[in-house]
Enzyme design. Structure first.
Site, PDB file in Angstrom:
ATOM      1  N   LYS A 224       0.845  -1.196   0.000  1.00 61.52           N
ATOM      2  CA  LYS A 224       0.000   0.000   0.000  1.00 61.52           C
ATOM      3  C   LYS A 224       0.882   1.248   0.000  1.00 61.52           C
ATOM      4  O   LYS A 224       1.533   1.555   0.994  1.00 61.52           O
ATOM      5  CB  LYS A 224      -0.927   0.045   1.217  1.00 61.52           C
ATOM      6  CG  LYS A 224      -1.984   1.151   1.033  1.00 61.52           C
ATOM      7  CD  LYS A 224      -2.556   1.678   2.313  1.00 61.52           C
ATOM      8  CE  LYS A 224      -1.715   2.697   2.998  1.00 61.52           C
ATOM      9  NZ  LYS A 224      -1.560   3.985   2.287  1.00 61.52           N
ATOM     10  N   CYS A 334      13.946  10.465   6.804  1.00 61.22           N
ATOM     11  CA  CYS A 334      13.928   9.950   8.175  1.00 61.22           C
ATOM     12  C   CYS A 334      15.302  10.120   8.822  1.00 61.22           C
ATOM     13  O   CYS A 334      15.410  10.252  10.026  1.00 61.22           O
ATOM     14  CB  CYS A 334      13.489   8.501   8.181  1.00 61.22           C
ATOM     15  SG  CYS A 334      14.333   7.530   6.942  1.00 61.22           S
TER      16      CYS A 334
HETATM   17  P1  NAI Z   1       2.206   8.152   8.467  1.00 63.93           P
HETATM   18  O1  NAI Z   1       3.030   7.304   9.347  1.00 63.93           O
HETATM   19  O2  NAI Z   1       0.821   8.484   8.881  1.00 63.93           O
HETATM   20  O3  NAI Z   1       2.108   7.474   6.998  1.00 63.93           O
HETATM   21  C1  NAI Z   1       2.996   6.529   6.467  1.00 63.93           C
HETATM   22  C2  NAI Z   1       2.202   5.396   5.839  1.00 63.93           C
HETATM   23  O4  NAI Z   1       1.405   4.782   6.836  1.00 63.93           O
HETATM   24  C3  NAI Z   1       1.235   5.821   4.742  1.00 63.93           C
HETATM   25  O5  NAI Z   1       1.184   4.837   3.740  1.00 63.93           O
HETATM   26  C4  NAI Z   1      -0.095   5.868   5.469  1.00 63.93           C
HETATM   27  O6  NAI Z   1      -1.195   5.662   4.616  1.00 63.93           O
HETATM   28  C5  NAI Z   1       0.053   4.713   6.435  1.00 63.93           C
HETATM   29  N1  NAI Z   1      -0.796   4.790   7.619  1.00 63.93           N
HETATM   30  C6  NAI Z   1      -1.210   5.895   8.290  1.00 63.93           C
HETATM   31  N2  NAI Z   1      -2.005   5.550   9.315  1.00 63.93           N
HETATM   32  C7  NAI Z   1      -2.093   4.200   9.306  1.00 63.93           C
HETATM   33  C8  NAI Z   1      -2.778   3.254  10.118  1.00 63.93           C
HETATM   34  N3  NAI Z   1      -3.531   3.638  11.145  1.00 63.93           N
HETATM   35  N4  NAI Z   1      -2.642   1.942   9.822  1.00 63.93           N
HETATM   36  C9  NAI Z   1      -1.880   1.537   8.799  1.00 63.93           C
HETATM   37  N5  NAI Z   1      -1.227   2.391   7.981  1.00 63.93           N
HETATM   38  C10 NAI Z   1      -1.326   3.709   8.236  1.00 63.93           C
HETATM   39  O7  NAI Z   1       3.024   9.466   8.194  1.00 63.93           O
HETATM   40  P2  NAI Z   1       2.465  10.891   7.701  1.00 63.93           P
HETATM   41  O8  NAI Z   1       1.203  11.211   8.421  1.00 63.93           O
HETATM   42  O9  NAI Z   1       2.430  10.889   6.239  1.00 63.93           O
HETATM   43  O10 NAI Z   1       3.619  11.834   8.199  1.00 63.93           O
HETATM   44  C11 NAI Z   1       3.689  12.185   9.587  1.00 63.93           C
HETATM   45  C12 NAI Z   1       5.090  12.248  10.077  1.00 63.93           C
HETATM   46  O11 NAI Z   1       5.646  10.949  10.025  1.00 63.93           O
HETATM   47  C13 NAI Z   1       6.044  13.093   9.255  1.00 63.93           C
HETATM   48  O12 NAI Z   1       5.959  14.440   9.594  1.00 63.93           O
HETATM   49  C14 NAI Z   1       7.346  12.479   9.647  1.00 63.93           C
HETATM   50  O13 NAI Z   1       7.753  13.006  10.887  1.00 63.93           O
HETATM   51  C15 NAI Z   1       7.030  11.021   9.815  1.00 63.93           C
HETATM   52  N6  NAI Z   1       7.377  10.235   8.611  1.00 63.93           N
HETATM   53  C16 NAI Z   1       8.494   9.467   8.653  1.00 63.93           C
HETATM   54  C17 NAI Z   1       8.883   8.782   7.536  1.00 63.93           C
HETATM   55  C18 NAI Z   1      10.107   7.939   7.512  1.00 63.93           C
HETATM   56  O14 NAI Z   1      10.708   7.774   6.475  1.00 63.93           O
HETATM   57  N7  NAI Z   1      10.500   7.326   8.617  1.00 63.93           N
HETATM   58  C19 NAI Z   1       8.155   8.875   6.272  1.00 63.93           C
HETATM   59  C20 NAI Z   1       6.950   9.661   6.354  1.00 63.93           C
HETATM   60  C21 NAI Z   1       6.605  10.316   7.499  1.00 63.93           C
END
Ligand code: NAI
Ligand code: MG
Length: 527
Positions: A224, A334
């Site tokens: 996904k 990240c």
């Molecule tokens: P997120 O963690 O909500 O989204 C990442 C993925 O998880 C997306 O595919 C989203 O659809 C999915 N997701 C969200 N809620 C979920 C749930 N309840 N169950 C299963 N899958 C779920 O991240 P978001 O909201 O896009 O960004 C928020 C913060 O997260 C950013 O500001 C950053 O700090 C961090 N982040 C870190 C990343 C990394 O590479 N470690 C990448 C993206 C965001």
């Protein structure tokens, strides 16, 4: 958050002028940025999920908008999938795993298919880079030299492992069975059906990091992509079909995290879930996985210290390195070097130097060839980052440069350097995930190390010094999954990547990734 709508709109093919101002945090842009005819034609095709080797709309028939973050226009629409779509995709993956041709392929045949995916990514590199730039906002030239070739590389790297996944023969003693003889060995078998949930910062590359090891080890996958950036994953789905990966081995389902993502993480017939994204959602995934105790691997947030000692040698190299550590990919990494820790004697000089870099960065739409930094990925992300910037100001931090949104259209934020911060400030403690670096001076290594480690995260760190003993001592003391010495953001398919502490579970890339996607079976033969 994006609006969910069900009517299809014609994709916009030209992008209007953004702002004809240059440099110094202003957004620039040529008047008309043409999308190539190939990408325009692809965007016009209806977007569907890839399930069991066939393209299918969401069971509900619903679609949601995909935005161009440079001007907030709608690029196209993709399926707004939910539980029913995830159920279908997991069933297709299960069928492919239990009874499809995939498991009967020899390791060599499987490796060649995985290699072919890498080849096809390179053959379609221009198109993928353009699509990535349009969808995510990053400069096309960066996507073309970094994201796309790195995505191909992990398929090529992992393809080689397909024929090298070996068990051991183990001499066993079995003291309670005197006189008996046994032949004991281990097999490394695929985990089974794997759910993969990826973020938007490197949409194609994150798909590749996830899919390549899973396939090389013989698993079947439901992927996904992030709702903000689903396009290159869908294009990759076509590439999988073209490469001849059997149907059902890779299923791609677009949708929101709270619906499609949650259904995948909780699904009882998924054997493992691999996630990259926020630490907050990582914890939700762990709880969801408890239902059937599926295996979990996580690559989560970071607040990585980048430490510059006064004996760094060439200060300009360190300054450029520190700027790249935070501003690459607009700080949406990240492992971004978001905490710049500088020895006090050279603090002002380094901070001024990084600020000079920041001021020169040319903001604009990713498809404008002169753009050096594009917009943040979404309105949500713009709001998140500008909220942090406001909080930092309220708490008394000093903004050397930047500190606000750039322009009124699109999701641009000015590259920002902050100093005069306190450990209690949210901008010091929390992951901002934008082009914002927080600079702090230090005097002694003894006080530096605990401060550098004073974070819930432990993904990466940087150390700049010419003193080789000190470099190694500091690297050993840092609680981080990766430490870069006199460099930053050096990632490679052969190098394990992952987090200490709340930055994650497990290591992606390198042969460490094979651990995430195989399980060991001990076989004992009584002789
Ligand atoms: P997120 O963690 O909500 O989204 C990442 C993925 O998880 C997306 O595919 C989203 O659809 C999915 N997701 C969200 N809620 C979920 C749930 N309840 N169950 C299963 N899958 C779920 O991240 P978001 O909201 O896009 O960004 C928020 C913060 O997260 C950013 O500001 C950053 O700090 C961090 N982040 C870190 C990343 C990394 O590479 N470690 C990448 C993206 C965001
Ligand atoms: Mg979220």
């Amino acid at each position: 958050m994006k609006t969910i709508a069900s009517r299809s709109r014609v994709p916009t093919q030209t992008r209007k002028a953004l702002r004809a101002r240059n440099g110094n945090g202003h957004v620039s842009g040529s008047t008309k940025i043409k999308i190539s005819s190939r990408v325009a034609a692809w965007l016009k095709k209806p977007k569907q999920n890839l399930i069991g080797g066939k393209w299918a709309p969401a069971a509900s028939g619903k679609l949601f908008d995909v935005f161009n973050p440079a001007d907030a226009s709608v690029i196209t629409r993709v399926p707004d999938s939910g539980k029913e779509d995830i159920n279908r995709a997991v069933s297709a993956a299960r069928r492919a795993f239990e009874s499809g041709p995939w498991r009967r392929l020899t390791p060599s045949e499987r490796g060649k298919l995985v290699w072919k995916v890498g080849d096809l990514i390179l053959e379609n590199a221009d198109e993928l880079a353009e699509l990535e730039s349009l969808d995510n906002g990053k400069p096309r030239a960066i996507a073309r030299v970094a994201d796309v070739p790195l995505a191909a590389d992990i398929f090529h790297y992992m393809a080689g492992w397909a024929t090298k996944i070996e068990g051991n023969t183990i001499p066993i003693s079995v003291s309670y069975a005197p006189g008996s003889q046994f032949h004991a060995f281990t097999l490394r078998e695929p985990v089974g059906v794997v759910g993969q949930i990826i973020p938007w910062n490197f949409p194609l590359l994150m798909a590749a990091w996830k899919l390549a090891p899973a396939l090389a080890t013989g698993n079947c996958v439901v992927l996904k992509p992030a709702e903000q950036t689903p396009l290159t994953a869908l294009r990759l789905g076509e590439i999988f079909l073209d490469a001849g990966i059997p149907e059902g081995v890779v299923n791609i389902v677009t949708g929101f995290g709270e619906t499609a993502g949650a259904a995948l993480a909780a699904h009882d017939d998924v054997d493992k879930i691999a996630f990259t994204g926020s630490t907050e959602v990582g914890k939700i995934i762990v709880r969801a996985a408890a239902g059937n105790l599926k295996k979990v691997s996580l690559e989560l947030g970071g607040k990585s210290p980048n430490i510059v000692f006064k004996d760094v040698g060439d200060l300009d190299v360190a300054i450029a390195g520190a700027a790249n550590a935070i501003f690459f990919n607009h700080g949406q990494c990240c492992c971004a070097g978001s905490r710049l820790m500088v020895e006090r004697d050279i603090f002002d000089e380094v901070v001024e130097g990084v600020a000079r870099y920041a001021k020169k960065i040319k903001l604009g739409p990713g498809l404008d060839p002169s753009t050096e930094m594009g917009p943040l990925v979404s309105e949500e992300q713009l709001n998140r980052v500008t909220n942090y910037l406001r909080q930092g100001k309220q708490e008394g931090a000093c903004y050397v440069t930047g500190g606000s949104r750039a322009g009124e259209r699109g999701y641009f934020v000015r590259p920002t350097v902050v100093k005069d911060v306190k450990p209690s400030m949210s901008i010091v403690r929390e992951e901002i995930f934008g082009p914002v670096v927080v600079a702090e001076p230090f005097t002694k290594v003894e006080e530096l190390i605990p401060r550098a480690n004073q974070t819930q995260y432990g993904l990466a760190a940087g150390v700049w010094t010419r003193d080789i003993s000190k470099a190694h001592r500091v690297a050993a003391a840092l609680k981080a999954g990766t430490v870069w010495i006199n460099c930053y953001n050096i990632l490679d398919s052969a190098l394990p990547f992952g987090g200490y502490k709340q930055s994650g579970w497990g290591r992606e890339m390198g042969h460490a990734a094979l651990e995430l996607y195989t399980q060991t079976k001990a076989v004992v033969v009584g002789l």
